[in-house]
Design an enzyme around this catalytic site. Structure first.
Site, PDB file in Angstrom:
ATOM      1  N   HIS A  49       0.883  -1.156   0.000  1.00 46.35           N
ATOM      2  CA  HIS A  49       0.000   0.000   0.000  1.00 46.35           C
ATOM      3  C   HIS A  49       0.932   1.220   0.000  1.00 46.35           C
ATOM      4  CE1 HIS A  49      -2.894  -2.860   2.104  1.00 46.35           C
ATOM      5  NE2 HIS A  49      -3.448  -2.575   0.944  1.00 46.35           N
ATOM      6  N   ASP A  52       2.297   1.633   3.338  1.00 47.25           N
ATOM      7  CA  ASP A  52       3.251   0.603   3.778  1.00 47.25           C
ATOM      8  C   ASP A  52       4.651   1.058   3.364  1.00 47.25           C
ATOM      9  OD1 ASP A  52       1.378  -1.378   4.679  1.00 47.25           O
ATOM     10  OD2 ASP A  52       1.077  -2.046   2.603  1.00 47.25           O
ATOM     11  N   GLU A 174      -8.584  -4.518  -8.939  1.00 47.83           N
ATOM     12  CA  GLU A 174      -8.923  -5.715  -8.156  1.00 47.83           C
ATOM     13  C   GLU A 174     -10.405  -5.617  -7.789  1.00 47.83           C
ATOM     14  OE1 GLU A 174      -6.493  -6.201  -4.620  1.00 47.83           O
ATOM     15  OE2 GLU A 174      -7.729  -7.841  -3.874  1.00 47.83           O
ATOM     16  N   HIS A 213     -12.638 -12.941  -3.704  1.00 47.51           N
ATOM     17  CA  HIS A 213     -13.564 -11.925  -4.221  1.00 47.51           C
ATOM     18  C   HIS A 213     -14.467 -12.523  -5.297  1.00 47.51           C
ATOM     19  CE1 HIS A 213     -10.612  -8.479  -2.938  1.00 47.51           C
ATOM     20  NE2 HIS A 213     -10.960  -9.269  -1.940  1.00 47.51           N
ATOM     21  N   ASP A 250      -9.962 -14.524   3.362  1.00 48.09           N
ATOM     22  CA  ASP A 250      -8.524 -14.577   3.035  1.00 48.09           C
ATOM     23  C   ASP A 250      -7.840 -15.807   3.627  1.00 48.09           C
ATOM     24  OD1 ASP A 250      -8.790 -12.160   1.684  1.00 48.09           O
ATOM     25  OD2 ASP A 250      -8.130 -10.961   3.375  1.00 48.09           O
TER      26      ASP A 250
HETATM   27  C1  GLO Z   1      -9.350  -6.697   0.449  1.00 45.15           C
HETATM   28  C2  GLO Z   1      -8.325  -6.732  -0.581  1.00 45.15           C
HETATM   29  C3  GLO Z   1      -7.032  -6.057  -0.149  1.00 45.15           C
HETATM   30  C4  GLO Z   1      -6.219  -5.665  -1.345  1.00 45.15           C
HETATM   31  C5  GLO Z   1      -5.023  -4.850  -0.972  1.00 45.15           C
HETATM   32  C6  GLO Z   1      -4.261  -4.375  -2.188  1.00 45.15           C
HETATM   33  O1  GLO Z   1     -10.365  -7.313   0.380  1.00 45.15           O
HETATM   34  O2  GLO Z   1      -8.084  -8.043  -0.982  1.00 45.15           O
HETATM   35  O3  GLO Z   1      -6.304  -6.883   0.721  1.00 45.15           O
HETATM   36  O4  GLO Z   1      -5.823  -6.793  -2.041  1.00 45.15           O
HETATM   37  O5  GLO Z   1      -5.451  -3.769  -0.242  1.00 45.15           O
HETATM   38  O6  GLO Z   1      -4.954  -3.380  -2.819  1.00 45.15           O
HETATM   39 MG    MG Z   2      -6.659  -8.756  -2.339  1.00 49.87          MG
END
Ligand code: GLO
Ligand code: MG
Length: 343
Positions: A49, A52, A174, A213, A250
């Site tokens: 991020h 980060d 994403e 997701h 996750d």
């Molecule tokens: C949350 C996402 C998150 C992203 C990360 C990178 O549901 O998966 O972890 O992958 O923030 O943008």
């Molecule tokens: Mg992710």
């Protein structure tokens, strides 16, 4: 053509164990210590991020941000690590209570766009050619609170803005259907790919598919991957697992449904994923119950499971599979796959 696989994760995947209903259960590990673990666990890539890479960036000048990012690049080089992407962590800031690019507040939208520019600058400074947009709170709880046409246009404008701002970067979207919002604006990978068409540089907009997701959208991750591969848009993945339509879990890759995991490995391998430098990202979270001294096993085992499934997938006799497809004996095909997995 077989795939080529190297692995990445983000510092957030080494986690303190807090969930929305409980406090942290493990002590936090400083970023520099986390970097030590990458190679030991078999990982060569780091996902970031923006904060980060440069913590507390709201309180730093642009010059300071770039200086720190440049120093970070040296630290990564010293560890033999590569930065895969940088993503703006928009959802943690008070400006983005109601989303960033789609917020109804013009000042908040401006904040989000500036943060996206900073993300692109950090990416260039740490040698990453990709930025990721996980759109988090770009969506609604109350349908009438945001117009979906305007919201989609605003996301398209943000994309165009950053593509114009930094010609070296590509954007990977994403998608995720829900959480933290009830309905997100870019819920599936088809939506993500279509967003590129709202810009004048669709060749620089691709996607990142996260297994969980896709499952949360009640879709099959390997088929989502197939769709993106057919469009030449699958530029990264977040492999993990998810037990049905619940909160985003996750989990360790393959933990819930190893066959679903096998099919993800198989589609990636069969279609040469990784041969253009794409990474296998593992967006997995440690179980809350793990103690401090064993809190990295989710990463180690996700990678191991990927490699074991790769072995199984490569052991399949393609001629045999073709023969079963030819005779339409799908029951036998099912047995052939399960038998190999259960050996
Ligand atoms: C949350 C996402 C998150 C992203 C990360 C990178 O549901 O998966 O972890 O992958 O923030 O943008
Ligand atoms: Mg992710």
């Amino acid at each position: 053509m077989q795939g080529t696989f190297r692995f990445s994760f983000g510092p957030w995947n080494i986690h303190e164990g807090a969930d929305p209903f409980g406090p942290e259960v493990r002590k936090s590990i400083p970023f520099n210590e986390k970097l030590e673990y990458y190679k030991k666990l078999g990982f060569d890539g780091v996902q970031f991020h923006d904060d980060d890479a440069v913590p507390d960036l709201n309180n730093k000048t642009h010059e300071q941000i770039i200086k720190e990012a440049t120093e970070l690049k040296k630290v990564l080089d010293d560890h033999g690590l590569v930065a895969e992407f940088v993503a703006p962590r928009l959802w943690m800031d008070p400006h983005t209570i109601d989303g960033g690019f789609t917020s109804n507040c013009p000042k908040c939208r401006e904040y989000a766009l500036n943060r996206l520019k900073t993300t692109a600058d950090i990416a260039s400074a740490i040698g990453a050619k990709n930025i990721v947009l996980w759109l988090a709170r770009e969506g609604t709880y109350i349908r009438e609170s945001k117009d979906p046409v305007t919201a989609t246009e605003r996301i398209g404008e943000a994309l165009q803005m950053v593509l114009d701002y930094n010609k070296d970067i590509r954007v990977m979207i994403e998608s995720k259907p829900n959480e933290p919002v009830d309905h997100a604006f870019i819920p599936t990978i088809g939506h993500a790919i279509a967003m590129g068409l709202m810009t004048n540089a669709p060749d620089r907009v691709g996607c990142l598919i996260e297994s969980a997701h896709a499952i949360l959208a009640n879709l099959c991750p390997s088929e989502e991957m197939g769709f993106a591969l057919a469009h030449k848009k699958l530029w990264s993945v977040h492999l993990n697992d998810q037990n049905g339509l619940k909160f985003d879990q996750d989990q360790t890759f393959g933990m819930v449904d190893p066959r679903r995991a096998l099919n993800q490995v198989r589609v990636l391998d069969k279609h040469g994923y990784g041969n253009n430098g794409e990474w296998i990202g593992l967006d997995v979270k440690v179980l809350r119950t793990q103690k401090d001294d064993v809190c990295l096993k989710h990463l180690e085992y996700s990678r191991k499971i990927f490699l074991r499934l790769l072995e199984i997938s490569r052991s399949f006799d393609d001629a045999k599979i073709e023969e079963l497809i030819g005779t339409r004996d799908y029951e036998e095909l099912n047995w052939y796959i399960l038998d190999a997995m259960l050996k």
